[in-house]
Write a protein that holds these residues in place. Structure first.
Motif, PDB file in Angstrom:
ATOM      1  N   THR A  97       1.026  -1.179   0.104  1.00 47.76           N
ATOM      2  CA  THR A  97      -0.064   0.121  -0.192  1.00 47.76           C
ATOM      3  C   THR A  97       0.787   1.190  -0.121  1.00 47.76           C
ATOM      4  O   THR A  97       2.073   1.152   0.381  1.00 47.76           O
ATOM      5  CB  THR A  97      -0.991   0.068   1.095  1.00 47.76           C
ATOM      6  N   ALA A  98       0.204   2.318  -0.299  1.00 48.12           N
ATOM      7  CA  ALA A  98       0.794   3.586  -0.434  1.00 48.12           C
ATOM      8  C   ALA A  98      -0.121   4.710   0.140  1.00 48.12           C
ATOM      9  O   ALA A  98      -1.258   4.545  -0.488  1.00 48.12           O
ATOM     10  CB  ALA A  98       1.556   4.130  -1.661  1.00 48.12           C
ATOM     11  N   SER A  99       0.268   5.505   0.854  1.00 45.48           N
ATOM     12  CA  SER A  99      -0.566   6.528   1.753  1.00 45.48           C
ATOM     13  C   SER A  99      -0.032   7.586   1.630  1.00 45.48           C
ATOM     14  O   SER A  99       0.997   7.805   1.957  1.00 45.48           O
ATOM     15  CB  SER A  99      -1.461   5.971   2.883  1.00 45.48           C
ATOM     16  N   VAL A 100      -0.758   9.031   1.613  1.00 45.40           N
ATOM     17  CA  VAL A 100      -0.288  10.129   1.700  1.00 45.40           C
ATOM     18  C   VAL A 100      -1.124  10.744   2.982  1.00 45.40           C
ATOM     19  O   VAL A 100      -2.421  10.905   2.841  1.00 45.40           O
ATOM     20  CB  VAL A 100      -0.237  10.945   0.637  1.00 45.40           C
ATOM     21  N   CYS A 101      -0.525  11.442   3.953  1.00 46.73           N
ATOM     22  CA  CYS A 101      -1.324  12.097   5.076  1.00 46.73           C
ATOM     23  C   CYS A 101      -0.472  13.450   5.285  1.00 46.73           C
ATOM     24  O   CYS A 101       0.686  13.414   4.948  1.00 46.73           O
ATOM     25  CB  CYS A 101      -1.416  11.092   6.329  1.00 46.73           C
ATOM     26  N   PRO A 102      -1.182  14.410   6.208  1.00 50.56           N
ATOM     27  CA  PRO A 102      -0.751  15.703   6.359  1.00 50.56           C
ATOM     28  C   PRO A 102       0.813  15.129   7.286  1.00 50.56           C
ATOM     29  O   PRO A 102       0.588  14.291   8.278  1.00 50.56           O
ATOM     30  CB  PRO A 102      -1.668  16.245   7.465  1.00 50.56           C
ATOM     31  N   LEU A 103       1.539  15.989   7.164  1.00 56.64           N
ATOM     32  CA  LEU A 103       2.723  15.818   7.976  1.00 56.64           C
ATOM     33  C   LEU A 103       2.428  16.827   9.423  1.00 56.64           C
ATOM     34  O   LEU A 103       2.346  18.098   9.380  1.00 56.64           O
ATOM     35  CB  LEU A 103       4.059  16.455   7.404  1.00 56.64           C
ATOM     36  N   VAL A 104       2.221  15.978  10.570  1.00 61.39           N
ATOM     37  CA  VAL A 104       1.640  16.572  11.786  1.00 61.39           C
ATOM     38  C   VAL A 104       2.891  16.577  12.962  1.00 61.39           C
ATOM     39  O   VAL A 104       3.477  15.513  12.918  1.00 61.39           O
ATOM     40  CB  VAL A 104       0.397  16.042  12.292  1.00 61.39           C
ATOM     41  N   GLY A 105       2.903  17.451  13.616  1.00 62.88           N
ATOM     42  CA  GLY A 105       3.794  17.787  14.899  1.00 62.88           C
ATOM     43  C   GLY A 105       5.205  18.040  14.539  1.00 62.88           C
ATOM     44  O   GLY A 105       5.941  18.092  15.683  1.00 62.88           O
ATOM     45  N   THR A 106       5.710  18.504  13.433  1.00 65.22           N
ATOM     46  CA  THR A 106       7.137  18.742  13.143  1.00 65.22           C
ATOM     47  C   THR A 106       6.989  19.469  11.800  1.00 65.22           C
ATOM     48  O   THR A 106       5.913  19.485  10.983  1.00 65.22           O
ATOM     49  CB  THR A 106       7.990  17.576  13.061  1.00 65.22           C
ATOM     50  N   ASP A 107       8.129  20.054  11.629  1.00 64.05           N
ATOM     51  CA  ASP A 107       8.397  20.790  10.460  1.00 64.05           C
ATOM     52  C   ASP A 107       8.968  19.909   9.341  1.00 64.05           C
ATOM     53  O   ASP A 107       9.556  18.687   9.847  1.00 64.05           O
ATOM     54  CB  ASP A 107       9.026  22.195  10.556  1.00 64.05           C
ATOM     55  N   HIS A 108       9.199  20.245   8.153  1.00 66.25           N
ATOM     56  CA  HIS A 108       9.817  19.318   7.193  1.00 66.25           C
ATOM     57  C   HIS A 108      11.485  19.219   7.596  1.00 66.25           C
ATOM     58  O   HIS A 108      11.738  17.714   7.330  1.00 66.25           O
ATOM     59  CB  HIS A 108       9.617  19.858   5.740  1.00 66.25           C
ATOM     60  N   PRO A 109      12.249  19.976   7.835  1.00 68.42           N
ATOM     61  CA  PRO A 109      13.601  19.761   8.168  1.00 68.42           C
ATOM     62  C   PRO A 109      13.807  18.826   9.319  1.00 68.42           C
ATOM     63  O   PRO A 109      14.726  17.876   9.342  1.00 68.42           O
ATOM     64  CB  PRO A 109      14.256  20.884   8.373  1.00 68.42           C
ATOM     65  N   GLY A 110      13.051  18.669  10.172  1.00 67.44           N
ATOM     66  CA  GLY A 110      13.150  17.804  11.560  1.00 67.44           C
ATOM     67  C   GLY A 110      12.328  16.738  11.437  1.00 67.44           C
ATOM     68  O   GLY A 110      12.144  16.013  12.461  1.00 67.44           O
ATOM     69  N   ALA A 111      11.671  16.522  10.171  1.00 72.79           N
ATOM     70  CA  ALA A 111      10.598  15.285   9.936  1.00 72.79           C
ATOM     71  C   ALA A 111      11.267  14.028  10.633  1.00 72.79           C
ATOM     72  O   ALA A 111      10.689  13.269  11.357  1.00 72.79           O
ATOM     73  CB  ALA A 111       9.940  15.384   8.746  1.00 72.79           C
ATOM     74  N   VAL A 112      12.308  13.510   9.963  1.00 69.98           N
ATOM     75  CA  VAL A 112      12.825  12.174   9.955  1.00 69.98           C
ATOM     76  C   VAL A 112      13.402  12.080  11.554  1.00 69.98           C
ATOM     77  O   VAL A 112      12.993  11.041  12.109  1.00 69.98           O
ATOM     78  CB  VAL A 112      13.989  12.052   9.008  1.00 69.98           C
ATOM     79  N   ASP A 113      13.995  13.143  11.883  1.00 63.74           N
ATOM     80  CA  ASP A 113      14.216  12.821  13.428  1.00 63.74           C
ATOM     81  C   ASP A 113      13.125  12.514  14.330  1.00 63.74           C
ATOM     82  O   ASP A 113      13.112  11.820  15.362  1.00 63.74           O
ATOM     83  CB  ASP A 113      15.248  13.924  13.830  1.00 63.74           C
ATOM     84  N   PHE A 114      12.117  13.364  13.933  1.00 65.24           N
ATOM     85  CA  PHE A 114      10.986  13.260  14.701  1.00 65.24           C
ATOM     86  C   PHE A 114      10.257  11.958  14.796  1.00 65.24           C
ATOM     87  O   PHE A 114       9.793  11.367  15.636  1.00 65.24           O
ATOM     88  CB  PHE A 114       9.797  14.409  14.219  1.00 65.24           C
ATOM     89  N   LEU A 115      10.078  11.518  13.403  1.00 67.23           N
ATOM     90  CA  LEU A 115       9.394  10.300  13.243  1.00 67.23           C
ATOM     91  C   LEU A 115      10.383   9.109  13.918  1.00 67.23           C
ATOM     92  O   LEU A 115       9.762   8.163  14.536  1.00 67.23           O
ATOM     93  CB  LEU A 115       9.259  10.116  11.703  1.00 67.23           C
ATOM     94  N   LEU A 116      11.455   8.981  13.955  1.00 64.42           N
ATOM     95  CA  LEU A 116      12.374   8.047  14.348  1.00 64.42           C
ATOM     96  C   LEU A 116      12.326   7.972  15.817  1.00 64.42           C
ATOM     97  O   LEU A 116      12.149   6.962  16.329  1.00 64.42           O
ATOM     98  CB  LEU A 116      14.022   8.739  14.146  1.00 64.42           C
ATOM     99  N   ALA A 117      12.112   9.052  16.560  1.00 58.51           N
ATOM    100  CA  ALA A 117      11.901   9.198  18.079  1.00 58.51           C
ATOM    101  C   ALA A 117      10.320   8.632  17.985  1.00 58.51           C
ATOM    102  O   ALA A 117      10.188   7.928  19.123  1.00 58.51           O
ATOM    103  CB  ALA A 117      12.025  10.677  18.482  1.00 58.51           C
TER     104      ALA A 117
END
Length: 231
Positions: A97-117
């Motif tokens: 599956t592939a899905s697209v949803c809003p990026l919530v709780g972070t900005d784009h530059p910090g998104a990967v680190d935010f998702l990792l944690a």
């Protein structure tokens, strides 16, 4: 999704195209359309995939898939595909599956680190890592989750899955690609197929129609294994 661009985002002047190629063993599910259109396409798919089975089996499978379509729409799914195969004489299945949803709780530059944690805390039993893809930096999750129904012998089955979460360059949305299978025997084969899908993910801001992007040459050894397993 061979050859089909998907537009994400709300800015009509800069639509983001998302393109990837799913192995031919996977059959596309109709995630868009009216109820009548979805029902007709599911029945056509059931007749194709389960051609050797009686009509009641095909009808039951189509009805089962039909129950999954509304939740997919609510989850932002833009593509879904299923594979039913026989590998070494045993039935095997998987889904992408592939899905697209809003990026919530972070900005784009910090998104990967935010998702990792966040994912490491939420799923302590999973393997959560950052990966670098041609399409950008992403977070990969490898996990095994309980399935919905017990096996005939009473054992609790699990579904093995890989998720790749990629913050999109429109800086407002998150793309999630997922492979899941209840068949651990074929985990290596399915995960290699999925790795090819993710490596060839291509993103572009452009007006439709889609302008083709670079695609890696196929791995001949893997291609031979796929042909042997899926025909």
């Amino acid at each position: 999704m061979p050859g089909t661009p998907i537009a994400a985002g709300s800015d009509e002047t800069s639509q983001l195209q998302i393109r990837f190629v799913v192995p031919p063993a996977f059959h596309d599910l109709p995630v868009f359309g009216t109820e009548d259109q979805v029902a007709a396409e599911l029945w056509e798919l059931a007749c194709e995939v389960l051609a050797a089975d009686p009509a009641e089996v095909r009808l039951g499978w189509a009805a089962l898939l039909a129950e999954l379509i509304p939740p997919m729409g609510a989850a932002g799914v833009i593509y879904a595909g299923v594979c039913l195969a026989e590998v070494d004489g045993r039935p095997s299945s998987a889904a992408i599956t592939a899905s697209v949803c809003p990026l919530v709780g972070t900005d784009h530059p910090g998104a990967v680190d935010f998702l990792l944690a966040r994912l490491a805390r939420a799923r302590p039993g999973a393997e959560v890592t950052a990966i670098d893809l041609p399409a950008g930096r992403a977070v990969a999750v490898i996990d095994a989750l309980p399935a919905n129904a017990p096996l005939d012998d009473g054992r609790e089955p699990t579904v093995s899955l890989i998720q790749v979460h990629l913050p999109l360059p429109n800086e407002t949305e998150l793309l999630t690609l997922e492979l899941s299978t209840p068949c651990p025997e074929e985990w290596e084969l399915y995960s290699e197929l999925f790795a090819g899908v993710v490596r060839n993910l291509y993103l572009e801001f452009a007006d439709l129609p889609y302008a083709a992007g670079p695609v890696e040459p196929p791995d001949e050894e893997l291609a031979a294994r796929v042909r042997a397993a899926f025909g």
